[in-house]
Design an enzyme around this catalytic site. Structure first.
Site, PDB file in Angstrom:
ATOM      1  N   ALA A  13       0.589  -1.038  -0.500  1.00 47.80           N
ATOM      2  CA  ALA A  13      -0.384   0.171  -0.015  1.00 47.80           C
ATOM      3  C   ALA A  13       0.637   0.982   0.450  1.00 47.80           C
ATOM      4  O   ALA A  13       0.626   2.289  -0.254  1.00 47.80           O
ATOM      5  CB  ALA A  13      -1.111  -0.394   1.353  1.00 47.80           C
ATOM      6  N   GLU A  35      10.598  -6.064  -3.839  1.00 49.57           N
ATOM      7  CA  GLU A  35       9.339  -6.338  -2.328  1.00 49.57           C
ATOM      8  C   GLU A  35       9.579  -7.706  -2.452  1.00 49.57           C
ATOM      9  O   GLU A  35      10.143  -8.886  -3.342  1.00 49.57           O
ATOM     10  CB  GLU A  35       8.013  -6.218  -3.406  1.00 49.57           C
ATOM     11  CG  GLU A  35       7.222  -7.495  -2.841  1.00 49.57           C
ATOM     12  CD  GLU A  35       6.455  -7.350  -0.946  1.00 49.57           C
ATOM     13  OE1 GLU A  35       5.877  -6.146  -0.627  1.00 49.57           O
ATOM     14  OE2 GLU A  35       6.679  -8.390  -0.690  1.00 49.57           O
ATOM     15  N   SER A  41       0.991  -4.579  -3.992  1.00 46.68           N
ATOM     16  CA  SER A  41      -0.412  -4.008  -4.029  1.00 46.68           C
ATOM     17  C   SER A  41      -2.103  -5.051  -4.349  1.00 46.68           C
ATOM     18  O   SER A  41      -2.374  -4.695  -4.438  1.00 46.68           O
ATOM     19  CB  SER A  41      -0.818  -3.002  -4.922  1.00 46.68           C
ATOM     20  OG  SER A  41       0.496  -2.111  -5.301  1.00 46.68           O
ATOM     21  N   ALA A  43      -4.529  -6.768  -1.584  1.00 42.92           N
ATOM     22  CA  ALA A  43      -5.183  -5.825  -0.029  1.00 42.92           C
ATOM     23  C   ALA A  43      -5.621  -7.033   1.178  1.00 42.92           C
ATOM     24  O   ALA A  43      -6.237  -7.832   1.154  1.00 42.92           O
ATOM     25  CB  ALA A  43      -6.688  -6.246  -0.174  1.00 42.92           C
ATOM     26  N   CYS A  45      -6.558  -6.764   3.773  1.00 42.08           N
ATOM     27  CA  CYS A  45      -7.612  -6.302   4.694  1.00 42.08           C
ATOM     28  C   CYS A  45      -8.319  -7.485   4.058  1.00 42.08           C
ATOM     29  O   CYS A  45      -9.336  -7.785   4.506  1.00 42.08           O
ATOM     30  CB  CYS A  45      -7.904  -5.224   4.537  1.00 42.08           C
ATOM     31  SG  CYS A  45      -6.870  -3.830   4.657  1.00 42.08           S
ATOM     32  N   ASP A 286       2.692   1.170   7.476  1.00 39.21           N
ATOM     33  CA  ASP A 286       2.641   0.801   8.869  1.00 39.21           C
ATOM     34  C   ASP A 286       4.109   0.821   9.988  1.00 39.21           C
ATOM     35  O   ASP A 286       4.182   0.433  10.604  1.00 39.21           O
ATOM     36  CB  ASP A 286       2.669  -1.028   8.429  1.00 39.21           C
ATOM     37  CG  ASP A 286       0.660  -0.779   8.490  1.00 39.21           C
ATOM     38  OD1 ASP A 286      -0.050   0.255   8.621  1.00 39.21           O
ATOM     39  OD2 ASP A 286       0.317  -2.241   8.609  1.00 39.21           O
ATOM     40  N   TRP A 437     -33.485  11.382  15.701  1.00 40.26           N
ATOM     41  CA  TRP A 437     -32.477  11.872  16.556  1.00 40.26           C
ATOM     42  C   TRP A 437     -31.822  10.854  16.198  1.00 40.26           C
ATOM     43  O   TRP A 437     -31.125   9.934  16.564  1.00 40.26           O
ATOM     44  CB  TRP A 437     -32.217  12.258  18.231  1.00 40.26           C
ATOM     45  CG  TRP A 437     -32.998  13.312  18.090  1.00 40.26           C
ATOM     46  CD1 TRP A 437     -34.524  13.889  18.678  1.00 40.26           C
ATOM     47  CD2 TRP A 437     -31.990  15.003  18.434  1.00 40.26           C
ATOM     48  NE1 TRP A 437     -34.443  15.391  18.391  1.00 40.26           N
ATOM     49  CE2 TRP A 437     -32.980  15.578  18.605  1.00 40.26           C
ATOM     50  CE3 TRP A 437     -30.996  15.442  18.170  1.00 40.26           C
ATOM     51  CZ2 TRP A 437     -33.841  17.237  19.166  1.00 40.26           C
ATOM     52  CZ3 TRP A 437     -30.758  16.213  18.442  1.00 40.26           C
ATOM     53  CH2 TRP A 437     -31.026  17.013  18.640  1.00 40.26           C
ATOM     54  N   ARG A 445     -25.906  14.478  22.641  1.00 42.20           N
ATOM     55  CA  ARG A 445     -27.309  15.569  23.943  1.00 42.20           C
ATOM     56  C   ARG A 445     -26.783  14.885  25.526  1.00 42.20           C
ATOM     57  O   ARG A 445     -26.738  15.715  26.421  1.00 42.20           O
ATOM     58  CB  ARG A 445     -28.614  14.988  23.332  1.00 42.20           C
ATOM     59  CG  ARG A 445     -28.326  15.992  22.170  1.00 42.20           C
ATOM     60  CD  ARG A 445     -29.894  15.056  21.628  1.00 42.20           C
ATOM     61  NE  ARG A 445     -31.547  15.645  22.646  1.00 42.20           N
ATOM     62  CZ  ARG A 445     -32.283  15.553  22.715  1.00 42.20           C
ATOM     63  NH1 ARG A 445     -32.827  14.925  20.980  1.00 42.20           N
ATOM     64  NH2 ARG A 445     -33.382  15.050  23.456  1.00 42.20           N
TER      65      ARG A 445
HETATM   66  C1  LIG Z   1      -5.324  -9.552   8.368  1.00 44.05           C
HETATM   67  C2  LIG Z   1      -5.754  -8.110   7.998  1.00 44.05           C
HETATM   68  C3  LIG Z   1      -7.117  -7.337   7.833  1.00 44.05           C
HETATM   69  C4  LIG Z   1      -6.563  -5.745   8.229  1.00 44.05           C
HETATM   70  N1  LIG Z   1      -7.421  -4.846   7.496  1.00 44.05           N
HETATM   71  C5  LIG Z   1      -8.056  -4.001   8.048  1.00 44.05           C
HETATM   72  C6  LIG Z   1      -8.662  -3.274   7.653  1.00 44.05           C
HETATM   73  O1  LIG Z   1      -9.688  -3.829   7.733  1.00 44.05           O
HETATM   74  N2  LIG Z   1      -9.028  -0.634   7.200  1.00 44.05           N
HETATM   75  C7  LIG Z   1      -7.502  -1.051   7.683  1.00 44.05           C
HETATM   76  O2  LIG Z   1      -7.431  -0.048   7.508  1.00 44.05           O
HETATM   77  N3  LIG Z   1      -5.977  -2.058   7.556  1.00 44.05           N
HETATM   78  C8  LIG Z   1      -6.582  -3.132   7.879  1.00 44.05           C
HETATM   79  N4  LIG Z   1      -4.787  -3.793   7.469  1.00 44.05           N
HETATM   80  C9  LIG Z   1      -4.498  -3.050   7.543  1.00 44.05           C
HETATM   81  C10 LIG Z   1      -3.449  -2.776   6.589  1.00 44.05           C
HETATM   82  O3  LIG Z   1      -3.199  -3.512   5.588  1.00 44.05           O
HETATM   83  C11 LIG Z   1      -2.310  -1.853   6.670  1.00 44.05           C
HETATM   84  O4  LIG Z   1      -2.024  -0.488   7.289  1.00 44.05           O
HETATM   85  C12 LIG Z   1      -1.795  -2.112   5.476  1.00 44.05           C
HETATM   86  O5  LIG Z   1      -1.104  -3.072   4.461  1.00 44.05           O
HETATM   87  C13 LIG Z   1      -0.056  -1.012   5.749  1.00 44.05           C
HETATM   88  O6  LIG Z   1       0.920  -1.006   4.289  1.00 44.05           O
HETATM   89  P1  LIG Z   1       2.579  -0.804   3.736  1.00 44.05           P
HETATM   90  O7  LIG Z   1       2.340  -0.839   2.652  1.00 44.05           O
HETATM   91  O8  LIG Z   1       2.350  -0.060   4.854  1.00 44.05           O
HETATM   92  O9  LIG Z   1       2.565  -1.971   4.594  1.00 44.05           O
HETATM   93  P2  LIG Z   1       2.176  -3.893   3.965  1.00 44.05           P
HETATM   94  O10 LIG Z   1       1.209  -3.945   3.474  1.00 44.05           O
HETATM   95  O11 LIG Z   1       2.947  -4.656   5.994  1.00 44.05           O
HETATM   96  O12 LIG Z   1       3.718  -4.242   2.717  1.00 44.05           O
HETATM   97  C14 LIG Z   1       4.712  -3.887   2.739  1.00 44.05           C
HETATM   98  C15 LIG Z   1       5.897  -4.724   2.740  1.00 44.05           C
HETATM   99  O13 LIG Z   1       6.706  -4.807   2.541  1.00 44.05           O
HETATM  100  C16 LIG Z   1       7.892  -5.843   2.046  1.00 44.05           C
HETATM  101  N5  LIG Z   1       9.046  -5.815   2.469  1.00 44.05           N
HETATM  102  C17 LIG Z   1       9.335  -5.634   4.273  1.00 44.05           C
HETATM  103  N6  LIG Z   1      10.766  -5.471   4.448  1.00 44.05           N
HETATM  104  C18 LIG Z   1      10.764  -6.437   3.322  1.00 44.05           C
HETATM  105  C19 LIG Z   1      12.508  -5.362   2.755  1.00 44.05           C
HETATM  106  N7  LIG Z   1      13.504  -6.133   3.738  1.00 44.05           N
HETATM  107  N8  LIG Z   1      12.980  -6.274   1.368  1.00 44.05           N
HETATM  108  C20 LIG Z   1      11.304  -5.732   0.814  1.00 44.05           C
HETATM  109  N9  LIG Z   1      10.768  -5.803   0.776  1.00 44.05           N
HETATM  110  C21 LIG Z   1      10.165  -5.654   1.906  1.00 44.05           C
HETATM  111  C22 LIG Z   1       6.600  -6.890   2.936  1.00 44.05           C
HETATM  112  O14 LIG Z   1       6.865  -8.517   1.890  1.00 44.05           O
HETATM  113  C23 LIG Z   1       5.604  -6.249   2.340  1.00 44.05           C
HETATM  114  O15 LIG Z   1       5.031  -6.562   1.097  1.00 44.05           O
HETATM  115  C24 LIG Z   1      -5.294  -5.435   7.645  1.00 44.05           C
HETATM  116  C25 LIG Z   1      -3.428  -6.392   8.218  1.00 44.05           C
HETATM  117  C26 LIG Z   1      -4.308  -7.257   8.189  1.00 44.05           C
HETATM  118  C27 LIG Z   1      -3.075  -8.206   8.255  1.00 44.05           C
END
Ligand SMILES: Cc1cc2nc3c(=O)[nH]c(=O)nc-3n(C[C@H](O)[C@H](O)[C@H](O)COP(=O)(O)OP(=O)(O)OC[C@H]3O[C@@H](n4cnc5c(N)ncnc54)[C@H](O)[C@@H]3O)c2cc1C
Length: 451
Positions: A13, A35, A41, A43, A45, A286, A437, A445
């Site tokens: 993301a 990656e 990219s 989901a 979630c 994150d 309401w 309220r």
């Molecule tokens: C089961 C689940 C349900 C969720 N549901 C929700 C929801 O309903 N609503 C919501 O808002 N959020 C939800 N989230 C949280 C949301 O998915 C995360 O906040 C979001 O994916 C964060 O995006 P990001 O890109 O910061 O990190 P990530 O999605 O964790 O992506 C980081 C990427 O970096 C890669 N990476 C890490 N270290 C290295 C490295 N050294 N070299 C190369 N690649 C690396 C990883 O493989 C990963 O693909 C959920 C999460 C999970 C696990």
């Protein structure tokens, strides 16, 4: 014409939002993303719904594949490549190609760290047994879905009553699996006040989940390499599948090793433009610390909404469009069975920690006019500063139609509104949608009376 090299670590993301934004603003920039997994990219979630069988195929959770980034956006995405070191002094990263172990250096002009978060896994050798799953990337979701199909587990135990634990409880019950959930606190969903957490706990029980509160994981029993029971400090629960929903931590070890300063909960410290304190190094998603819009204090908010937004902000600033991220409210929503659960802003525990003089009001109302078919119970809890009436936070638990009402509260918190402002808001009404309401205003309220 700019030929500066942007290196992105992490292809989900935050990383790919940033890369896409940079490409939109700068057709010339060389963008290289690493990656370590196979997917970009995706989901995360959606993974509980893949496990439930509501999403048919893992590919349905992939918003954009690596080849699409390469072909349509000229972003050089390298999957199965892990960045293993950052050298800020020489502006380069060390990359390991996971297929054959080959290592090489890649220079950067700008580096974006978007490494996400990692699930907390207990420090026990048995935690690596077959049948024990923690959801993090799409590969982990695929592994769980496959295990559910192949092992056909009959009894599952979930450790942790956060939103992932709850969503997985729903998924497992949908598959007809006998499910227990062990949570160390007095009620599930510890981001809610305990009174509202109790309603979430009740929803789990209604779904047929055996709930064990105030109970801690002590270990696992295994047989032939596969889990067969969860041992808590109070009992042994037979299990042929275990889900770890024990929380997450920022994946910041790589940054820490490079001397990039960390903040709250070891999340990478960034300014509102997503710059770290190390020159030419940016971070988003994150793995970063955020500013809480109500408390004004640094906080850690690991949510997809924040990851997409901070990735975009990083991308804008990386191309010279000065844009500040105003911070987070921790607005989140989930559901378990028919019960929707949502929260925004500060909860009581946080208000107390900040030494705020606050007041709270909780009401029970209906999602629709009482006479209209399908009306369901809804509970709304609001918190406000006692002196000024300024709203500090809100929580909602209720039937279908309840949860997204949190967005009214989030808007009020964003605008710094008081309980009186919320009462005065001109919200919509018709019997199929709400009582005259709106329950959020009813709560406001009551809050006015209490303060
Ligand atoms: C089961 C689940 C349900 C969720 N549901 C929700 C929801 O309903 N609503 C919501 O808002 N959020 C939800 N989230 C949280 C949301 O998915 C995360 O906040 C979001 O994916 C964060 O995006 P990001 O890109 O910061 O990190 P990530 O999605 O964790 O992506 C980081 C990427 O970096 C890669 N990476 C890490 N270290 C290295 C490295 N050294 N070299 C190369 N690649 C690396 C990883 O493989 C990963 O693909 C959920 C999460 C999970 C696990």
């Amino acid at each position: 014409m700019s030929k500066r090299i942007l290196v992105v670590i992490g292809g989900d993301a935050a990383g790919m939002s940033a890369a896409s934004q940079v490409r939109r603003n700068d057709p010339q920039r060389e963008i290289i993303a690493y990656e370590r997994g196979e997917h970009t990219s995706y989901a995360a979630c959606g993974m509980p719904y893949l496990a439930a069988g509501l999403v048919a195929r893992p590919e349905d959770l992939v918003a954009r594949r690596p080849e699409v980034f390469r072909e349509r956006q000229n972003i050089q995405v390298h999957t199965r490549h892990e960045v293993i070191a950052i050298e800020p002094q020489s502006q380069r990263v060390r990359v390991r190609r996971l297929g054959d172990g080959l290592e090489f250096w890649q220079a950067y002009d700008d580096l974006l760290i978007a490494t996400g978060a990692l699930p907390i896994v207990p420090d026990l050798a048995e935690a690596r047994a077959e049948g024990i799953h923690a959801l993090k990337d799409l590969a982990s979701g695929i592994a769980l879905a496959r295990d559910l199909e192949e092992a056909q587990p009959r009894r599952a135990v979930i450790i942790g009553g956060g939103y992932i634990g709850l969503e997985m409880a729903e998924a497992l019950r949908l598959r007809g699996i006998e499910t227990a959930l062990v949570h160390r606190g007095p009620q599930v969903m510890s981001t809610l006040d305990v009174e509202m957490g109790a309603l979430a706990s009740h929803a789990l029980v209604e779904l047929g989940v055996q709930l064990y509160l105030n109970e801690k994981l002590a270990g696992f029993e295994t047989q032939a390499g596969r889990v067969r029971a969860v041992v808590t400090d109070q009992r042994t629960l037979p299990a042929d599948l275990v889900i770890l929903g024990m929380g997450i931590r920022p994946n910041s070890d790589l940054a820490a090793a490079a001397g990039i300063p960390l903040g709250v909960r070891r999340a990478i410290r960034v300014n509102p433009r997503m710059q770290t304190e190390t020159p030419q190094v940016w971070a988003a998603g994150d793995c970063i610390e955020s500013l809480h819009r109500v408390s004004g204090q640094p906080t850690y908010a690991a949510l997809g909404t924040v990851a997409n937004k901070t990735g975009r902000i990083a991308g804008l600033n990386l191309t010279g469009v000065a844009t500040a991220f105003p911070g987070v409210l921790g607005t989140a929503i989930t559901k378990v069975g028919e019960t929707e659960i949502a929260r925004s802003g500060l909860q009581s525990r946080e208000c107390e920690g900040l030494g705020l003089d606050y007041t709270a009001a909780q009401i029970a109302s209906r999602t629709r006019a009482g006479y209209y078919p399908g009306t369901r119970e809804i509970a709304v809890r609001l918190l406000a500063d006692r002196g000024t009436g300024r709203l500090l936070g809100g929580q909602i638990v209720g039937g279908p139609g309840s949860g997204k009402r949190i967005d009214t509260i989030a808007a009020a918190l964003t605008a710094g509104l008081t309980a009186q402002d919320l009462v005065d808001m001109d919200l919509s009404y018709a019997p199929p949608f709400s009582p005259v309401w709106d329950p959020v205003q009813t709560a406001a309220r009551v809050l006015l009376r209490e303060s």
